[in-house]
Design an enzyme around this catalytic site. Structure first.
Site, PDB file in Angstrom:
ATOM      1  N   LYS A   1       0.864  -1.189   0.000  1.00 53.98           N
ATOM      2  CA  LYS A   1       0.000   0.000   0.000  1.00 53.98           C
ATOM      3  C   LYS A   1       0.886   1.220   0.000  1.00 53.98           C
ATOM      4  CE  LYS A   1      -4.483   0.790   0.165  1.00 53.98           C
ATOM      5  NZ  LYS A   1      -5.513  -0.156  -0.277  1.00 53.98           N
TER       6      LYS A   1
HETATM    7  N1  GLU Z   1      -7.023   0.014  -3.607  1.00 59.68           N
HETATM    8  C1  GLU Z   1      -7.783  -1.151  -3.909  1.00 59.68           C
HETATM    9  C2  GLU Z   1      -7.895  -2.053  -2.703  1.00 59.68           C
HETATM   10  O1  GLU Z   1      -7.796  -1.604  -1.581  1.00 59.68           O
HETATM   11  C3  GLU Z   1      -7.285  -1.861  -5.162  1.00 59.68           C
HETATM   12  C4  GLU Z   1      -5.876  -2.378  -5.097  1.00 59.68           C
HETATM   13  C5  GLU Z   1      -5.370  -2.885  -6.449  1.00 59.68           C
HETATM   14  O2  GLU Z   1      -6.133  -2.974  -7.385  1.00 59.68           O
HETATM   15  O3  GLU Z   1      -4.185  -3.186  -6.506  1.00 59.68           O
HETATM   16  O4  GLU Z   1      -8.157  -3.221  -2.829  1.00 59.68           O
END
Ligand code: GLU
Length: 424
Positions: A114
């Site tokens: 993240k």
């Molecule tokens: N931000 C989204 C999540 O929390 C998508 C993450 C992604 O597609 O890599 O799942």
């Protein structure tokens, strides 16, 4: 809680504390070896970057951002980048850990990551956000690559943000590298079906939950907290299936109408005014009131720590579908379980986004693109299968659905780690 390797314990109530508390419960149920459990609760690597951005009127302003890789045993790390004033390292650590479990629960070959920047992008101009994004992308490019770590949109970031990241990375390389991010515009290697995929996953898992009680969308009312990348699509997809969406909210507050909101008109209103507030033929409510509004399905699709020991007992919904990451505190989990609420836990409920991201990445690597029908069909299958696998795990182990989802996911990661062995 046992201290981390650096001797610290995350502040009680922080997202990382929540993630670790959930992890401890699942590790106990799994009877995980203590050393393996300790390994899996630590992020693998964390990058903090402080970087300057030239503001429109001339001066430099410093910003702080993070990229955390939680675990890589099942594949490259995957996870979004958020822009929010409340971003901090503990939040990013938690979100990275949840990404590891999320990818494992839907069985796609990724670990979790993240990123985030401490900023309210609504207070910046479009060109300031662009320069911030390009500089942040450059700063984290030392740990970002199509083989190693692939960002995506999250809170307050979108396809345009991803286009800038892809372009920045590609400019450094000297050639286009679409697979370095997902959630890009379709015109530059994005995937059909990605933009609404998280909301679609919320819709599919909730539909499966309704079926368990012999119900369909035509029988239920829905309240959705958050009207962004997840909530706006979850609301309209559920409405398209026949649900009556009675309340929605965003950062500005909420609106409600027990007779149902016209989602098409609401989307037009938001396109014009940026916020849901002011939508005609609806009462204004607060975000807190939305969580306890009379409805069958409550979908928290915004931020962490929304359902707490204070408000959980007033929740009227009998299904809670977690479109957001970490919206429910451990104390609220207990209260909701005692009330008999059917929980669809975040790492399962909102996994449609990263699943479609996986499809996007695969398409980019092969330069071979699929139709929207193929994408939606594959997404449906993966989400429904994962939902039923979690239900079966809960049944088998006689545990709640959050624990079941985590047990399934953590078990897969631990198994992969054991097969690979600990280096050296
Ligand atoms: N931000 C989204 C999540 O929390 C998508 C993450 C992604 O597609 O890599 O799942």
């Amino acid at each position: 809680m046992r201290p981390l390797a650096d001797g610290t314990i995350p502040p009680e109530g922080s997202a990382y504390w929540v993630a670790l508390t959930q992890f401890e419960t699942a590790a106990r149920v799994l009877n995980l070896d203590e050393g393996m459990a300790d390994y899996l609760r630590h992020p693998k690597r964390e990058l903090t970057v402080n970087f300057p951005v030239t503001m429109d009127d001339g001066p430099l302003r410093m910003f702080t951002g993070y990229r955390v890789h939680h675990n890589t045993v099942r594949g490259p790390t995957k996870g979004g980048i958020r822009y929010h004033p409340n971003v901090d390292l503990n939040e990013v650590r938690a979100l990275a850990m949840w990404m590891t479990w999320k990818c494992a629960v839907v069985n796609i070959p990724y670990g979790g990551a993240k990123g985030g920047v401490i900023v309210d992008p609504n207070l910046l101009s479009q060109s300031e956000v662009r320069r911030l994004t390009r500089r942040f992308a450059t700063e984290i490019s030392i740990i970002m690559s199509p083989e190693g770590d692939i960002p995506a949109p999250d809170v307050n970031t979108n396809a345009q943000t991803m286009a800038w990241i892809m372009d920045t990375y590609s400019m450094h390389k000297g050639y286009s590298v679409p697979a370095v991010v997902t959630g890009k515009p379709v015109q530059i290697g994005g995937s059909l079906g990605r933009v609404d995929a998280t909301g679609r996953g919320v819709m599919v898992t909730t539909r499966e939950a309704l079926k368990l009680r012999g119900k369909s969308y035509r029988d239920v009312t829905v309240a959705v907290q958050g009207f962004g990348n997840v909530g706006s699509f979850a609301a309209s997809l559920m409405a398209a299936e026949g649900a009556k969406v009675v309340a929605v909210s965003d950062a500005s507050g909420g609106i409600a109408n027990s007779k149902g909101l016209d989602l098409k008109a609401l989307k037009e209103h938001v396109a014009r005014n940026k916020i849901v507030k002011g939508f005609p033929e609806a009462d204004e409510i607060t975000n807190q009131e939305l969580l306890t509004y009379k409805c069958d399905v409550l979908a928290p699709c915004a931020l962490e720590n929304q359902l707490t020991g204070q408000n959980a007992d007033q929740v009227k919904a009998w299904i809670v579908a977690e479109g957001a990451n970490g919206p429910t505190m451990p104390e609220a989990d207990r209260i909701l379980e005692d009330k008999g609420v059917m929980l669809i836990p975040d790492i399962l409920c909102n996994a449609g986004g990263v699943t479609a991201s996986y499809f996007e990445w695969v398409q980019d690597l092969q330069s071979f693109f699929w139709t929207e029908a193929e994408i939606n069909a594959r997404l449906e299958r993966i989400m429904a299968e994962a939902f039923h696998a979690v239900m079966a795990e809960a049944e088998k182990r006689k545990v709640g659905r959050r624990v079941a989802a985590q047990v399934l996911a953590i078990g897969r990661v631990a198994e992969a780690a054991t097969l690979r062995g600990i280096y050296p």
